[in-house]
Design an enzyme around this catalytic site. Structure first.
Site, short mmCIF file in Angstrom:
data_model
loop_
_atom_site.label_atom_id
_atom_site.label_comp_id
_atom_site.label_asym_id
_atom_site.label_seq_id
_atom_site.Cartn_x
_atom_site.Cartn_y
_atom_site.Cartn_z
N GLU A 17 0.83 -1.21 0.00
CA GLU A 17 0.00 0.00 0.00
C GLU A 17 0.87 1.25 0.00
OE1 GLU A 17 -1.75 2.86 3.08
OE2 GLU A 17 -2.37 0.82 3.61
N HIS A 18 1.93 1.25 0.77
CA HIS A 18 2.85 2.40 0.81
C HIS A 18 3.61 2.54 -0.50
CE1 HIS A 18 3.10 3.70 5.20
NE2 HIS A 18 2.21 2.73 5.21
#
Length: 460
Positions: free
Chosen positions: A77-78
């Protein structure tokens, strides 16, 4: 719209009017990509989400032919914000900042979503940038190490929050070894151990056309959305004409659960003890979910709820006290939270249990039923003023439920809940094994008696 609308994976096109005359359309593209939109009359902005039904529960330990992927979902996600072959991390940020838009992502236990909110005229840009991020992120080795440090700081921040610590321990206590009991963000140990190769494998295995669900709510034209999406995904190298079948939804059968520790105490030198008491709850597809919503509203949601009135207003034992009932595909929880002085912790644990037991024994009043229906209806209507909520509703409908419920249908189901339904559900919850979690200036000796009393009640 009368009743819920089923969303079969094999149905290519679907269109209907929902409450408030919004137009909901759904297309399953030949590649397996699913696209849902809700056109809201009078809206001037839109919220878009790119979803995959992959969350922290789907991560795997080291196995035959693949490395461990614990923590990979949150790591990924990052990393998807850190750049593609055609855009740097700054380019991605500038794309949205330059038009006053918002963009972010969330990792949950059963899904991941990358989303943005923009003016209607900027929706094509949002489609293009999110599609580029989703399909073509580089997962650069240098950025990987930088983001490892960022995630460790994020986990450290959560570790300094006693309520967060209590919540993570509560899931582990109630759900035991079930994958839903694991922390969403991983642990410092799993993040330190994560490798780029493992996260890359996780990315390539789960971010495919058949996994992608795109939802948009607000000022959106479905046909224009499809054209923009197909163009963006084709530019990224996806073969949109290559036949594909959407991935199957998760099983809705309740999973067998083996409870973790009956009592968990994390000693912290802080002013309050953060208490959580609860039991396994209902799965997302359980037909009793409307009854659970009503029960939760009456029991622990809002200032008129039984917990608030008894624990805070009458006895002054806590400032914050409430109940909650998260539901997933094959498991759920029902929990009660209170923050109180250490010397009151044992009393509060017993009081939380006794209030639920009283609800199971004596039921609810007609006035409470009416108030709960009004509370749930009003809160839902107000939430739907926001395109973010509508976009998320589409995502949950497609990924988890396999059906769409508009506001009218949700309220119809709430109106069918009877006092007997609520009492029967409370009795079922009381019969389930309790778990108690405490974070603060206390110890097991101070709470063991209260925990044993709660456990004895659930067994009786």
């Amino acid at each position: 719209m009368n009743g819920a609308v089923d969303l079969p994976l094999g149905l290519a096109e679907l269109s209907f009017r929902a409450a408030g005359e919004s137009l909901v359309r759904r297309s399953v593209l030949p590649s397996g990509v699913r696209v849902l939109s809700e056109q809201v009359p009078g809206a001037r902005s839109a919220t878009i989400g790119f979803w995959v039904a992959v969350g922290s529960r789907d991560e795997q330990p080291t196995g035959a032919g693949h490395p461990a992927t614990y923590g990979s979902t949150h790591f990924l996600e990052h990393l998807l914000f850190k750049g593609t072959a055609g855009r740097s991390a700054l380019d991605i940020a500038v794309s949205f900042d330059a038009v006053g838009g918002e963009h972010n992502a969330l990792t949950a236990k059963e899904h991941t979503c990358y989303y943005a909110k923009v003016q209607d005229r900027d929706l094509p840009m949002a489609v293009e940038v999110l599609a580029d991020m989703f399909t073509s992120s580089l997962l650069d080795a240098g950025e990987f190490e930088t983001e490892r440090g960022v995630i460790l700081e994020e986990l450290a921040m959560a570790g300094d929050d006693p309520a967060d610590v209590a919540g993570e321990r509560f899931f582990s206590a109630v759900l035991g070894e079930h994958p839903l009991g694991r922390p969403i963000g991983g642990t410092p140990e799993t993040i330190r151990a994560a490798t780029r190769d493992a996260v890359w494998e996780h990315y390539r295995a789960n971010y495919r056309p058949q996994d992608l669900v795109v939802t948009v709510a607000g000022a959106v034209d479905h046909d224009e959305l499809i054209r923009a999406l197909e163009r963006a995904l084709s530019d990224a190298g996806w073969r949109m004409d290559e036949p594909g079948t959407p991935v199957e939804r998760r099983t809705a059968e309740p999973a067998p659960l083996e409870r973790g520790p009956e009592l968990t105490v994390v000693e912290r030198p802080i002013e309050q003890v953060n208490l959580l008491v609860g039991v396994p709850g209902l799965v997302a597809s359980d037909e009793r979910r409307p009854a659970m919503s009503v029960l939760n509203a009456i029991f622990g949601s809002g200032m008129s709820s039984r917990l608030f009135q008894e624990v805070r207003e009458r006895r002054g034992l806590a400032y914050s006290v409430y109940s909650f009932a998260p539901a997933y595909s094959d498991a759920g929880l029902f929990g009660m939270y209170a923050g109180c002085a250490p010397q009151k912790a044992g009393t509060v644990v017993e009081l939380l249990r006794s209030e639920l037991e009283r609800l199971a024994e004596h039921g609810v009043t007609p006035e409470e039923l009416a108030r709960a229906a009004g509370q749930l209806g009003g809160a839902s209507a107000l939430a739907l003023e926001d395109s973010d909520t509508r976009m998320s509703r589409l995502g949950r409908a497609e990924l988890t439920l396999g059906e769409f419920q508009d506001l009218d249908e949700a309220l119809r189901r709430i109106a069918l809940v009877t006092a007997d339904d609520v009492r029967a559900l409370a009795a079922d919850l009381v019969s389930r094994p309790y778990s108690v979690v405490a974070v603060g200036a206390t110890d097991e000796a101070a709470l063991s008696g209260a925990a044993e009393a709660v456990s004895a009640t659930s067994v009786a």
